[in-house]
Design a protein around this motif. Structure first.
Motif, PDB file in Angstrom:
ATOM      1  N   ASN A   1      11.514  81.037  15.355  1.00 44.58           N
ATOM      2  CA  ASN A   1      10.272  81.354  14.629  1.00 44.58           C
ATOM      3  C   ASN A   1       9.556  80.080  14.203  1.00 44.58           C
ATOM      4  OD1 ASN A   1      10.696  84.110  14.847  1.00 44.58           O
ATOM      5  ND2 ASN A   1      11.839  84.242  12.930  1.00 44.58           N
ATOM      6  N   LYS A   2      10.345  79.111  13.722  1.00 46.60           N
ATOM      7  CA  LYS A   2       9.748  77.829  13.321  1.00 46.60           C
ATOM      8  C   LYS A   2       9.147  77.115  14.526  1.00 46.60           C
ATOM      9  CE  LYS A   2      12.592  76.942   9.218  1.00 46.60           C
ATOM     10  NZ  LYS A   2      13.668  76.102   8.654  1.00 46.60           N
ATOM     11  N   LYS A   3       9.908  77.157  15.662  1.00 43.72           N
ATOM     12  CA  LYS A   3       9.407  76.507  16.887  1.00 43.72           C
ATOM     13  C   LYS A   3       8.111  77.162  17.354  1.00 43.72           C
ATOM     14  CE  LYS A   3      13.746  74.793  18.855  1.00 43.72           C
ATOM     15  NZ  LYS A   3      14.718  74.952  19.955  1.00 43.72           N
TER      16      LYS A   3
ATOM     17  N   ASP B   1      12.152  64.417  21.121  1.00 45.70           N
ATOM     18  CA  ASP B   1      12.246  65.345  20.000  1.00 45.70           C
ATOM     19  C   ASP B   1      10.978  65.240  19.158  1.00 45.70           C
ATOM     20  OD1 ASP B   1      13.241  67.142  18.122  1.00 45.70           O
ATOM     21  OD2 ASP B   1      14.086  65.544  16.901  1.00 45.70           O
ATOM     22  N   ILE B   2      10.220  66.383  19.072  1.00 50.86           N
ATOM     23  CA  ILE B   2       8.996  66.424  18.264  1.00 50.86           C
ATOM     24  C   ILE B   2       9.156  67.542  17.234  1.00 50.86           C
ATOM     25  CG2 ILE B   2       6.466  66.542  18.351  1.00 50.86           C
ATOM     26  CD1 ILE B   2       6.847  66.249  21.465  1.00 50.86           C
ATOM     27  N   ASN B   3       9.640  67.216  16.039  1.00 48.93           N
ATOM     28  CA  ASN B   3       9.848  68.210  14.966  1.00 48.93           C
ATOM     29  C   ASN B   3      10.682  69.400  15.450  1.00 48.93           C
ATOM     30  OD1 ASN B   3       8.284  66.682  13.194  1.00 48.93           O
ATOM     31  ND2 ASN B   3       6.402  67.712  13.815  1.00 48.93           N
ATOM     32  N   ASN B   4      11.846  69.083  16.046  1.00 55.02           N
ATOM     33  CA  ASN B   4      12.790  70.080  16.580  1.00 55.02           C
ATOM     34  C   ASN B   4      12.296  70.793  17.840  1.00 55.02           C
ATOM     35  OD1 ASN B   4      14.753  69.648  14.580  1.00 55.02           O
ATOM     36  ND2 ASN B   4      13.676  71.036  13.173  1.00 55.02           N
ATOM     37  N   LEU B   5      11.157  70.391  18.363  1.00 56.30           N
ATOM     38  CA  LEU B   5      10.694  70.874  19.666  1.00 56.30           C
ATOM     39  C   LEU B   5      11.027  69.836  20.726  1.00 56.30           C
ATOM     40  CD1 LEU B   5       7.170  72.365  18.899  1.00 56.30           C
ATOM     41  CD2 LEU B   5       9.201  73.625  19.536  1.00 56.30           C
ATOM     42  N   GLU B   6      11.368  70.334  21.927  1.00 54.88           N
ATOM     43  CA  GLU B   6      11.766  69.423  23.006  1.00 54.88           C
ATOM     44  C   GLU B   6      10.601  69.193  23.955  1.00 54.88           C
ATOM     45  OE1 GLU B   6      15.945  68.943  25.077  1.00 54.88           O
ATOM     46  OE2 GLU B   6      14.787  70.530  26.038  1.00 54.88           O
ATOM     47  N   GLY B   7      10.310  67.940  24.203  1.00 51.81           N
ATOM     48  CA  GLY B   7       9.266  67.572  25.153  1.00 51.81           C
ATOM     49  C   GLY B   7       9.846  66.743  26.283  1.00 51.81           C
ATOM     50  N   LEU B   8       9.203  66.824  27.458  1.00 49.17           N
ATOM     51  CA  LEU B   8       9.664  66.077  28.632  1.00 49.17           C
ATOM     52  C   LEU B   8       8.574  65.123  29.088  1.00 49.17           C
ATOM     53  CD1 LEU B   8      11.642  65.509  30.969  1.00 49.17           C
ATOM     54  CD2 LEU B   8      10.566  67.399  32.197  1.00 49.17           C
ATOM     55  N   LEU B   9       8.935  63.848  29.175  1.00 50.10           N
ATOM     56  CA  LEU B   9       8.060  62.825  29.745  1.00 50.10           C
ATOM     57  C   LEU B   9       8.552  62.554  31.161  1.00 50.10           C
ATOM     58  CD1 LEU B   9       5.795  60.660  29.359  1.00 50.10           C
ATOM     59  CD2 LEU B   9       7.597  59.103  28.615  1.00 50.10           C
ATOM     60  N   HIS B  10       7.865  63.113  32.163  1.00 44.38           N
ATOM     61  CA  HIS B  10       8.323  63.013  33.554  1.00 44.38           C
ATOM     62  C   HIS B  10       7.955  61.649  34.139  1.00 44.38           C
ATOM     63  CE1 HIS B  10       9.098  64.231  37.728  1.00 44.38           C
ATOM     64  NE2 HIS B  10       9.826  65.197  37.178  1.00 44.38           N
ATOM     65  N   VAL B  11       8.789  61.199  35.088  1.00 44.84           N
ATOM     66  CA  VAL B  11       8.558  59.877  35.701  1.00 44.84           C
ATOM     67  C   VAL B  11       7.234  59.831  36.455  1.00 44.84           C
ATOM     68  CG1 VAL B  11      10.979  59.176  35.895  1.00 44.84           C
ATOM     69  CG2 VAL B  11       9.970  60.609  37.671  1.00 44.84           C
ATOM     70  N   ASN B  12       6.756  61.002  36.939  1.00 44.59           N
ATOM     71  CA  ASN B  12       5.491  61.024  37.678  1.00 44.59           C
ATOM     72  C   ASN B  12       4.291  60.788  36.770  1.00 44.59           C
ATOM     73  OD1 ASN B  12       6.878  61.566  40.023  1.00 44.59           O
ATOM     74  ND2 ASN B  12       6.569  63.773  39.913  1.00 44.59           N
TER      75      ASN B  12
ATOM     76  N   ASP C   1       4.727  75.158  27.647  1.00 47.17           N
ATOM     77  CA  ASP C   1       5.390  76.377  28.106  1.00 47.17           C
ATOM     78  C   ASP C   1       5.951  77.084  26.874  1.00 47.17           C
ATOM     79  OD1 ASP C   1       6.849  78.392  29.244  1.00 47.17           O
ATOM     80  OD2 ASP C   1       7.647  77.165  30.866  1.00 47.17           O
ATOM     81  N   LYS C   2       5.270  78.141  26.404  1.00 46.09           N
ATOM     82  CA  LYS C   2       5.651  78.811  25.152  1.00 46.09           C
ATOM     83  C   LYS C   2       6.897  79.673  25.299  1.00 46.09           C
ATOM     84  CE  LYS C   2       1.015  78.823  23.176  1.00 46.09           C
ATOM     85  NZ  LYS C   2      -0.095  79.626  22.643  1.00 46.09           N
ATOM     86  N   LYS C   3       7.272  80.015  26.544  1.00 42.02           N
ATOM     87  CA  LYS C   3       8.449  80.857  26.757  1.00 42.02           C
ATOM     88  C   LYS C   3       9.732  80.107  26.438  1.00 42.02           C
ATOM     89  CE  LYS C   3       6.358  83.914  30.192  1.00 42.02           C
ATOM     90  NZ  LYS C   3       6.419  84.384  31.602  1.00 42.02           N
ATOM     91  N   ILE C   4       9.834  78.868  26.904  1.00 47.39           N
ATOM     92  CA  ILE C   4      11.056  78.075  26.684  1.00 47.39           C
ATOM     93  C   ILE C   4      10.841  76.972  25.640  1.00 47.39           C
ATOM     94  CG2 ILE C   4      12.002  78.558  28.979  1.00 47.39           C
ATOM     95  CD1 ILE C   4      10.995  75.802  29.866  1.00 47.39           C
ATOM     96  N   PHE C   5       9.677  77.028  24.958  1.00 53.08           N
ATOM     97  CA  PHE C   5       9.361  76.029  23.923  1.00 53.08           C
ATOM     98  C   PHE C   5       9.481  74.601  24.471  1.00 53.08           C
ATOM     99  CE2 PHE C   5      11.189  79.720  21.632  1.00 53.08           C
ATOM    100  CZ  PHE C   5      10.038  80.127  20.964  1.00 53.08           C
ATOM    101  N   ARG C   6       8.914  74.381  25.640  1.00 52.35           N
ATOM    102  CA  ARG C   6       8.970  73.063  26.287  1.00 52.35           C
ATOM    103  C   ARG C   6       7.555  72.503  26.402  1.00 52.35           C
ATOM    104  NH1 ARG C   6      12.515  70.995  30.113  1.00 52.35           N
ATOM    105  NH2 ARG C   6      14.120  71.914  28.819  1.00 52.35           N
ATOM    106  N   ILE C   7       7.409  71.220  26.082  1.00 50.71           N
ATOM    107  CA  ILE C   7       6.106  70.549  26.126  1.00 50.71           C
ATOM    108  C   ILE C   7       6.166  69.424  27.156  1.00 50.71           C
ATOM    109  CG2 ILE C   7       4.383  69.277  24.795  1.00 50.71           C
ATOM    110  CD1 ILE C   7       5.600  70.598  22.281  1.00 50.71           C
ATOM    111  N   GLN C   8       5.195  69.416  28.068  1.00 51.27           N
ATOM    112  CA  GLN C   8       5.092  68.330  29.054  1.00 51.27           C
ATOM    113  C   GLN C   8       4.257  67.213  28.436  1.00 51.27           C
ATOM    114  OE1 GLN C   8       6.574  68.672  32.080  1.00 51.27           O
ATOM    115  NE2 GLN C   8       6.020  66.669  32.837  1.00 51.27           N
ATOM    116  N   LEU C   9       4.832  66.019  28.412  1.00 49.13           N
ATOM    117  CA  LEU C   9       4.197  64.883  27.732  1.00 49.13           C
ATOM    118  C   LEU C   9       3.775  63.797  28.712  1.00 49.13           C
ATOM    119  CD1 LEU C   9       6.725  64.527  24.766  1.00 49.13           C
ATOM    120  CD2 LEU C   9       4.490  65.624  24.672  1.00 49.13           C
ATOM    121  N   GLY C  10       2.832  63.014  28.260  1.00 47.36           N
ATOM    122  CA  GLY C  10       2.430  61.804  28.969  1.00 47.36           C
ATOM    123  C   GLY C  10       2.183  60.717  27.950  1.00 47.36           C
ATOM    124  N   LEU C  11       2.109  59.505  28.417  1.00 45.15           N
ATOM    125  CA  LEU C  11       1.833  58.399  27.496  1.00 45.15           C
ATOM    126  C   LEU C  11       0.360  58.368  27.147  1.00 45.15           C
ATOM    127  CD1 LEU C  11       3.998  55.488  28.897  1.00 45.15           C
ATOM    128  CD2 LEU C  11       4.350  56.734  26.794  1.00 45.15           C
TER     129      LEU C  11
END
Length: 585
Positions: free
Chosen positions: A183-185, A213-224, A248-258
């Motif tokens: 719920n928090k996520k 880690d962004i406030n207990n949310l997981e983000g992915l910084l891809h090499v591409n 992606d709100k289903k798996i609480f995943r955030i795609q990140l870039g610099l």
């Protein structure tokens, strides 16, 4: 005598009222009972049966009771006399089990008390007297070793499994923690959007990117999404600035870039549509080549924009190439490049020299016909008929037809002089119908030869793929222009004068199909409506029958009431007669 009759009448009324109030008692059912007396060893309960029931006083050790209290009791056994064995303790136990099953289905949160430690977990008391098992893996997200510190404390749990055979209940506290985190996520991820600037710590690194880690949310910084070898510069636990690329709100995943500086604006100031640039080939994809321009920005070079001559890519990765900018999309931040547009289109020059009907010389090299031009221009020519020639022999060819859309010049060795052309012109008049055999095929072009006039090639350009080489065909002459004659196929009984007639026939057929489909749909709808009407009629008939039955039931009830009243009147008449007799005596 009258007194006896009065007593019988009173007894009759008493038993009548008693039977009305008497409950239909069944075994293993729970009923409400009233405490009417409390003795030294027993408590007497009135539960609406024939007889009062008794419960051992020991069942009320933990409950204070007084005369007049309403309690739950269960019928354990019912004998033939109507006397029952009842219990208060088991009634409460079964009532709690009903609650447990409902709470398990509805996933309700329960308050429990930790009463003891056991192997692999804790014993939790719920509903005051029912014990359940809390496994160690279901206590918390983190590992807890000292269970003893939590004994006699309360805890929120949820039932996750029930073993009905052994009456075992398994509960979980971890599931509530996970739900709270989700719920928090969810509340956190709702606040994120594409392009938002966020701060996060590097959790761990992999070969394909970094997890943040962004406030207990997981983000992915891809090499591409970063520069080459930049992943090695990140340190675990260190805080960095990122930009959100996707969510992606289903798996609480955030795609990140610099977070990049506004280098796009800097590049746009320096380049325009038509600018010529140099770039390095970064990647070769199925849809084209990605060329690095400047400031980390890439342009797309499609394969069709590489050369006027070659279809395949002859470019290699890390090669420095010169390109022309043909389009800039500022909204999508895309740049389209071209190499072939650095040079003029050679096809425009060729069609000026190689016009329809002109004759040219050709030299034979390696059993292929090559024009006296550079080899790269061969892609614009197509020879209809192959001839047997010796190497280095020179032959004559005539330009048969030119198609500007597919950028092709058709050539043939069959050169027709003026006398023969006049003869063919009289035979193959416009709208005249003939037959022949398909000799050559190139894409949507079909080249036909008549047995009587093998020196003459006729052609048609249609999008029908049913014809193959050597198939016979009836055709109608559409146009005559030296040295070619354009024709159209005669389909069934129709004679098609031009392409518009073919499209009209297709449209008519499609309209007929649509009308038929609509008719079928309407017929189905009408059938369904008729079926529904029949069902409604049957329902109305059934309702009428039920109403009549209810009326008949009411009439029968009234008759029974009248019969009872008549019986009572008869009894009263008898009593009155006996009184009159006594009075006379």
């Amino acid at each position: 005598m009258i007194n006896k009759l009065l007593k019988l009448d009173n007894k009759y009324n008493f038993f009548k009222n008693y039977l009305k109030n008497l409950k239909l008692i069944k075994e293993n059912n729970i009923y409400k009972g009233k405490i009417i007396n409390i003795l030294e060893d027993y408590v007497i309960i009135n539960y609406g049966g024939k007889f009062e029931g008794t419960i051992n006083i020991n069942e009320f050790k933990k409950k204070k009771i007084k005369i007049g209290d309403i309690i739950n009791i269960i019928i354990l056994k019912l004998d033939y006399n109507g006397e029952c064995i009842i219990s208060y303790k088991k009634a409460e136990y079964y009532k709690n089990w009903i609650k447990i099953i409902n709470d398990y289905k509805t996933k309700r949160i329960l308050k429990g008390k930790i009463v003891n430690k056991t192997k692999g977990g804790l014993i939790i008391k719920i509903y005051n007297n029912i014990l359940s098992f809390l496994p160690g893996s279901q206590i918390d997200n983190s590992i807890i070793n000292n269970y003893e510190n939590n004994i006699n404390s309360t805890i929120d749990v949820q039932i996750i499994n029930i073993n009905y055979i052994n009456n075992n209940i398994i509960v979980s506290h971890k599931i509530l923690i996970d739900q709270d985190l989700e719920n928090k996520k969810y509340n956190l991820i709702v606040g994120f959007h594409k392009g938002k600037i966020v701060y996060g710590k590097i959790k761990y690194l992999t070969s394909y990117g970094a997890f943040v880690d962004i406030n207990n949310l997981e983000g992915l910084l891809h090499v591409n999404d970063i520069k080459k070898n930049q992943l090695k510069k990140f340190k675990i636990g260190q805080l960095y600035k990122f930009i959100v690329l996707s969510i992606d709100k289903k798996i609480f995943r955030i795609q990140l870039g610099l977070k990049k500086k506004k280098k796009w604006n800097l590049l746009i100031k320096k380049i325009n549509i038509g600018s010529i640039i140099k770039g390095r080939v970064n990647k070769i994809k199925d849809y084209g080549i990605l060329v690095y321009i400047k400031y980390g920005i890439e342009g797309l070079l499609q394969f069709s924009e590489i050369s006027w001559y070659y279809k395949k890519s002859i470019i290699k990765i890390n090669e420095i190439i010169k390109c022309k900018i043909i389009n800039i999309d500022e909204n999508k931040k895309k740049i389209l490049l071209s190499i072939k547009q650095l040079h003029k289109d050679p096809f425009n020059k060729l069609i000026k020299k190689y016009q329809i009907g002109t004759i040219h010389k050709c030299k034979i090299i390696n059993k292929n016909l090559i024009l006296k031009l550079k080899n790269k221009f061969n892609c614009f020519f197509y020879l209809l008929d192959k001839v047997l020639c010796n190497e280095k022999e020179i032959i004559k060819l005539i330009v048969y037809y030119i198609d500007n859309k597919i950028r092709k010049i058709f050539l043939t060795t069959k050169i027709i002089d003026n006398k023969e052309w006049k003869k063919y012109k009289n035979i193959y008049k416009v709208n005249s119908i003939h037959n022949g055999k398909i000799k050559y095929i190139y894409k949507n072009y079909y080249f036909i030869i008549n047995k009587r006039h093998e020196d003459l090639i006729l052609f048609m350009n249609i999008e029908i793929n049913k014809y193959i080489i050597n198939s016979l065909i009836n055709f109608k002459v559409l146009n005559i222009n030296y040295p070619n004659i354009m024709v159209l196929p005669v389909l069934q009984k129709y004679t098609l004068g031009d392409y518009n007639e073919l499209t009209i026939i297709k449209n008519l057929l499609e309209e007929e199909e649509k009308i038929n489909n609509e008719k079928n749909i309407n017929d189905k709808i009408n059938n369904e409506n008729n079926i529904n009407d029949k069902i409604n009629n049957e329902n109305n008939i059934n309702d009428k029958i039920n109403n009549e039955k209810n009326i008949n039931d009411k009439i029968n009830n009234e008759k029974n009431i009248n019969d009872k009243i008549n019986n009572e009147n008869n009894i009263n008449d008898k009593i009155n007669n006996e009184k009159n007799i006594n009075d006379k005596k």
